[in-house]
Design a protein around this motif. Sequence first.
Motif, short mmCIF file in Angstrom:
data_model
loop_
_atom_site.label_atom_id
_atom_site.label_comp_id
_atom_site.label_asym_id
_atom_site.label_seq_id
_atom_site.Cartn_x
_atom_site.Cartn_y
_atom_site.Cartn_z
N GLN A 1 -1.96 8.02 -4.39
CA GLN A 1 -1.67 6.41 -3.95
C GLN A 1 -3.24 5.98 -3.62
O GLN A 1 -4.23 6.55 -2.98
CB GLN A 1 -0.99 6.61 -2.56
CG GLN A 1 -0.73 5.11 -2.00
CD GLN A 1 0.08 5.22 -0.81
OE1 GLN A 1 1.61 5.45 -1.24
NE2 GLN A 1 -0.16 4.61 0.33
N GLU B 1 -5.09 2.32 -2.00
CA GLU B 1 -4.83 1.49 -0.85
C GLU B 1 -6.08 0.55 -0.84
O GLU B 1 -7.28 1.14 -0.76
CB GLU B 1 -4.35 2.05 0.47
CG GLU B 1 -3.21 2.87 0.23
CD GLU B 1 -2.90 3.49 1.56
OE1 GLU B 1 -1.61 3.85 1.79
OE2 GLU B 1 -3.57 3.52 2.44
N ARG C 1 -1.68 -1.85 -2.77
CA ARG C 1 -1.18 -0.58 -2.44
C ARG C 1 -0.42 -0.07 -3.77
O ARG C 1 0.72 -0.70 -4.22
CB ARG C 1 -0.10 -0.28 -1.31
CG ARG C 1 0.34 1.19 -1.10
CD ARG C 1 1.06 1.23 0.06
NE ARG C 1 0.31 1.21 1.20
CZ ARG C 1 0.62 0.84 2.37
NH1 ARG C 1 1.96 0.55 2.44
NH2 ARG C 1 -0.15 0.74 3.39
N GLN C 2 -0.92 1.23 -4.45
CA GLN C 2 -0.15 1.41 -5.86
C GLN C 2 0.01 2.95 -5.47
O GLN C 2 -0.74 3.75 -5.05
CB GLN C 2 -1.32 1.24 -7.14
CG GLN C 2 -1.29 -0.28 -7.01
CD GLN C 2 -2.34 -0.33 -8.38
OE1 GLN C 2 -3.58 -0.09 -8.24
NE2 GLN C 2 -1.78 -1.06 -9.43
N PHE C 3 1.14 3.51 -5.99
CA PHE C 3 1.75 4.99 -5.93
C PHE C 3 1.95 5.24 -7.44
O PHE C 3 2.37 4.75 -7.89
CB PHE C 3 2.67 5.22 -5.07
CG PHE C 3 3.27 6.72 -4.90
CD1 PHE C 3 2.39 7.42 -4.30
CD2 PHE C 3 4.22 7.18 -5.78
CE1 PHE C 3 2.82 9.07 -4.35
CE2 PHE C 3 4.48 8.52 -5.70
CZ PHE C 3 3.91 9.43 -5.08
#
Length: 249
Positions: A141, A143, A180-182
Amino acid sequence: MRKDYVLEVKSSDTKCPDVIYQDDYKQTKGTDASEIRPQKYMKFTVRSARQQDGTLTLVVQLVLLAAAVRALYVAICNGQILDRILRWAQLEKTGLDDVWTTRMVRAFVFFVCYRIVNWAYGSFRAQTEESLIIIPNLGVQSESYRVRKSGSALVLLLLSRVLGKSELSRHVPAAKTLNRQFFPMEDVHDLAIVEGFKNFQVIFYLALMVGDGQQDDQLQIVVIFPNLLPRKKLLQAVWRRSRAYLDNS
């Protein structure tokens, strides 16, 4: 001129994070990946390397904030703005006499003045932080968030130093998340340090290769720490410590 940043490395089994500065003259801690045991998670956070304000500096900031609130409050009360508010409040059927109406309006004006000064101070002292969280066998993840300071946070920080209770300084306003990327671990192919250009300047950035396919033309390059873009020294520390988690996953 590039800004100075600091890297904080946290894991599930450590209470105090390791701190790594990008400047060579500052003391750093070891970043050998062979010394790192597999943890439940590993979090890398990059922020500006501002020096921590002393107790006297905190007191001066609080005094200046209080003076700014009072100056704004006096400017409104001595002008025509308060008279207009009072005339508007007296037209409403509040069921209260003029004395209580005036007190309530003045209290409301003081609260608005505090909020305005607090917002201006928070915008001036705001700080961007970016993190990379690696959870083995689960995902990665990225952020980016904006941390704002406030007058209440300064009071809690000052009380924590005077009373010797560090837990008071943890009660700070929540940061505003910018991005935010997961990415699931099965979609993560590699983490590499790539050389690129920005404003006719050669820079290094940390790139995460993600995608559903196995071919190179189907992979997506995600820049880690895209807003701060720390120097190569910090990127190498992140890359070395993350290899054990990505390779085993």
